[in-house]
Write a protein that holds these residues in place. Structure first.
Motif, PDB file in Angstrom:
ATOM      1  N   PRO A  16       0.825  -1.225   0.000  1.00  0.00           N
ATOM      2  CA  PRO A  16       0.000   0.000   0.000  1.00  0.00           C
ATOM      3  C   PRO A  16       0.855   1.270   0.000  1.00  0.00           C
ATOM      4  O   PRO A  16       0.530   2.249  -0.659  1.00  0.00           O
ATOM      5  CB  PRO A  16      -0.829  -0.125   1.289  1.00  0.00           C
ATOM      6  N   LEU A  17       1.970   1.236   0.736  1.00  0.00           N
ATOM      7  CA  LEU A  17       2.857   2.402   0.752  1.00  0.00           C
ATOM      8  C   LEU A  17       3.527   2.570  -0.612  1.00  0.00           C
ATOM      9  O   LEU A  17       3.605   3.692  -1.142  1.00  0.00           O
ATOM     10  CB  LEU A  17       3.906   2.235   1.864  1.00  0.00           C
ATOM     11  N   ALA A  18       3.982   1.462  -1.184  1.00  0.00           N
ATOM     12  CA  ALA A  18       4.622   1.542  -2.510  1.00  0.00           C
ATOM     13  C   ALA A  18       3.621   2.098  -3.523  1.00  0.00           C
ATOM     14  O   ALA A  18       3.965   2.968  -4.340  1.00  0.00           O
ATOM     15  CB  ALA A  18       5.105   0.161  -2.941  1.00  0.00           C
ATOM     16  N   ASN A  19       2.374   1.628  -3.468  1.00  0.00           N
ATOM     17  CA  ASN A  19       1.366   2.105  -4.426  1.00  0.00           C
ATOM     18  C   ASN A  19       1.099   3.602  -4.252  1.00  0.00           C
ATOM     19  O   ASN A  19       0.939   4.325  -5.235  1.00  0.00           O
ATOM     20  CB  ASN A  19       0.060   1.319  -4.258  1.00  0.00           C
ATOM     21  N   PHE A 166      -1.847  10.603   3.944  1.00  0.00           N
ATOM     22  CA  PHE A 166      -1.614   9.538   4.918  1.00  0.00           C
ATOM     23  C   PHE A 166      -1.893   8.198   4.266  1.00  0.00           C
ATOM     24  O   PHE A 166      -2.855   8.064   3.510  1.00  0.00           O
ATOM     25  CB  PHE A 166      -2.515   9.699   6.139  1.00  0.00           C
ATOM     26  N   CYS A 167      -1.067   7.249   4.569  1.00  0.00           N
ATOM     27  CA  CYS A 167      -1.259   5.901   4.054  1.00  0.00           C
ATOM     28  C   CYS A 167      -1.376   4.988   5.280  1.00  0.00           C
ATOM     29  O   CYS A 167      -0.455   4.903   6.088  1.00  0.00           O
ATOM     30  CB  CYS A 167      -0.057   5.528   3.188  1.00  0.00           C
ATOM     31  N   ARG A 168      -2.536   4.346   5.408  1.00  0.00           N
ATOM     32  CA  ARG A 168      -2.779   3.490   6.583  1.00  0.00           C
ATOM     33  C   ARG A 168      -3.270   2.149   6.089  1.00  0.00           C
ATOM     34  O   ARG A 168      -4.174   2.094   5.253  1.00  0.00           O
ATOM     35  CB  ARG A 168      -3.830   4.163   7.464  1.00  0.00           C
ATOM     36  N   TRP A 169      -2.705   1.076   6.601  1.00  0.00           N
ATOM     37  CA  TRP A 169      -3.131  -0.251   6.162  1.00  0.00           C
ATOM     38  C   TRP A 169      -2.899  -1.245   7.291  1.00  0.00           C
ATOM     39  O   TRP A 169      -2.330  -0.919   8.332  1.00  0.00           O
ATOM     40  CB  TRP A 169      -2.392  -0.662   4.898  1.00  0.00           C
ATOM     41  N   GLY A 211       0.089  -0.353   9.643  1.00  0.00           N
ATOM     42  CA  GLY A 211       1.084   0.441   8.929  1.00  0.00           C
ATOM     43  C   GLY A 211       0.517   1.846   8.810  1.00  0.00           C
ATOM     44  O   GLY A 211      -0.634   2.013   8.411  1.00  0.00           O
ATOM     45  N   ALA A 212       1.254   2.858   9.180  1.00  0.00           N
ATOM     46  CA  ALA A 212       0.737   4.230   9.133  1.00  0.00           C
ATOM     47  C   ALA A 212       1.891   5.180   8.806  1.00  0.00           C
ATOM     48  O   ALA A 212       2.778   5.398   9.640  1.00  0.00           O
ATOM     49  CB  ALA A 212       0.090   4.605  10.454  1.00  0.00           C
ATOM     50  N   VAL A 213       1.866   5.680   7.604  1.00  0.00           N
ATOM     51  CA  VAL A 213       3.001   6.472   7.105  1.00  0.00           C
ATOM     52  C   VAL A 213       2.471   7.749   6.461  1.00  0.00           C
ATOM     53  O   VAL A 213       1.441   7.730   5.788  1.00  0.00           O
ATOM     54  CB  VAL A 213       3.806   5.643   6.068  1.00  0.00           C
ATOM     55  N   GLU A 214       3.189   8.831   6.696  1.00  0.00           N
ATOM     56  CA  GLU A 214       2.820  10.108   6.087  1.00  0.00           C
ATOM     57  C   GLU A 214       3.718  10.334   4.880  1.00  0.00           C
ATOM     58  O   GLU A 214       4.940  10.149   4.978  1.00  0.00           O
ATOM     59  CB  GLU A 214       3.077  11.188   7.124  1.00  0.00           C
TER      60      GLU A 214
END
Ligand code: SAM
Length: 221
Positions: A16-19, A166-169, A211-214
């Motif tokens: 999800p982060l890569a996408n 924000f990317c959260r998965w 997973g939680a990345v800005e």
């Protein structure tokens, strides 16, 4: 650490982060000639970004020759350089159209120097929620509460933020994958490997981990 990273990323748990990175790169850097990732590790993210931008060439820079060796095999349009990015990026002024920086050190002045005046910098930083379940149960290091301030202090003199996302998965992880995840970042550097293994053995067979990345996009000032 490089092996843990390769195994964990290869299993697709950070897809999800890569996408999200690919989508942002396509929105902000279509036609980019050179894409560079500073602290690229095994090249997982820049390889996916190159897949999304078929006209671009990539350069993955990392201090670790082991990581760089793996990165060199990930994409046929990706070159690699082993360098300490705090000592300078091995690039000409204004030569980079898109700079990526994912969970890695950020030498702001050098990123500014290497980036084309119309280029973009995309950074990824973990939020407090990132791996929170494991940080509590395994007593791993937390995310620095002053991170926002530190990032702003470093980047603001050189860059203007133009987008934040924000990317959260969710990841369902068994013990082996948890060991990889804990071993691939700085979170567990303060714990002896046997102690970490004992703590992992106490967990349920599968743990649901956030997973939680800005992601932030910057232009040069
Ligand atoms: C947490 S890893 C992230 C790697 C990659 N971006 C990823 O997310 O898979 C940090 C990376 O930065 C690299 N690194 C740390 N300090 C560095 C330095 N001074 N110069 C170049 N690379 C560095 C490490 O070798 C490591 O591969």
């Amino acid at each position: 650490m490089v092996g843990s990273r390769a195994e964990f990323l290869g299993a697709g748990h950070y897809l999800p982060l890569a996408n999200a990175l690919v989508e942002l790169s396509k929105n902000h850097a279509v036609g980019a000639r050179l894409i560079m990732e500073a602290g690229a590790g095994t090249g997982y993210y820049i390889a996916r970004v190159l897949d999304g931008l078929p006209e671009s060439l990539g350069l993955a820079i990392d201090l670790s020759k082991y990581a760089a060796r793996r990165a060199a095999k990930t994409h046929d349009r990706l070159n690699v350089a082993v360098a300490d990015i705090w000592d300078g990026l091995p690039l000409k002024d204004n030569s980079v159209d898109l700079a990526l920086n994912v969970f890695s050190p950020r030498p702001a002045r050098e990123l500014f120097r290497a980036l084309h005046p119309n280029g973009k910098l995309i950074i990824a930083i973990p939020t407090f929620e990132h791996m929170a379940e494991l940080r509590d149960s395994l007593r791993l290091l937390g995310v620095d509460r002053n991170k926002d301030l530190r990032v702003a202090r470093a980047l603001d003199p050189f860059f203007i933020e133009s987008e934040r996302r924000f990317c959260r998965w969710n990841m369902e992880l068994n013990h082996q994958l948890i060991a990889c995840l804990a071993g691939m970042g700085p979170f567990a550097w303060h714990i002896h490997s046997a102690t970490l293994a004992d703590r992992i053995a106490m967990l349920t067979p599968t743990v649901s981990v956030t997973g939680a990345v800005e992601l932030r996009v910057y232009a040069r000032r």
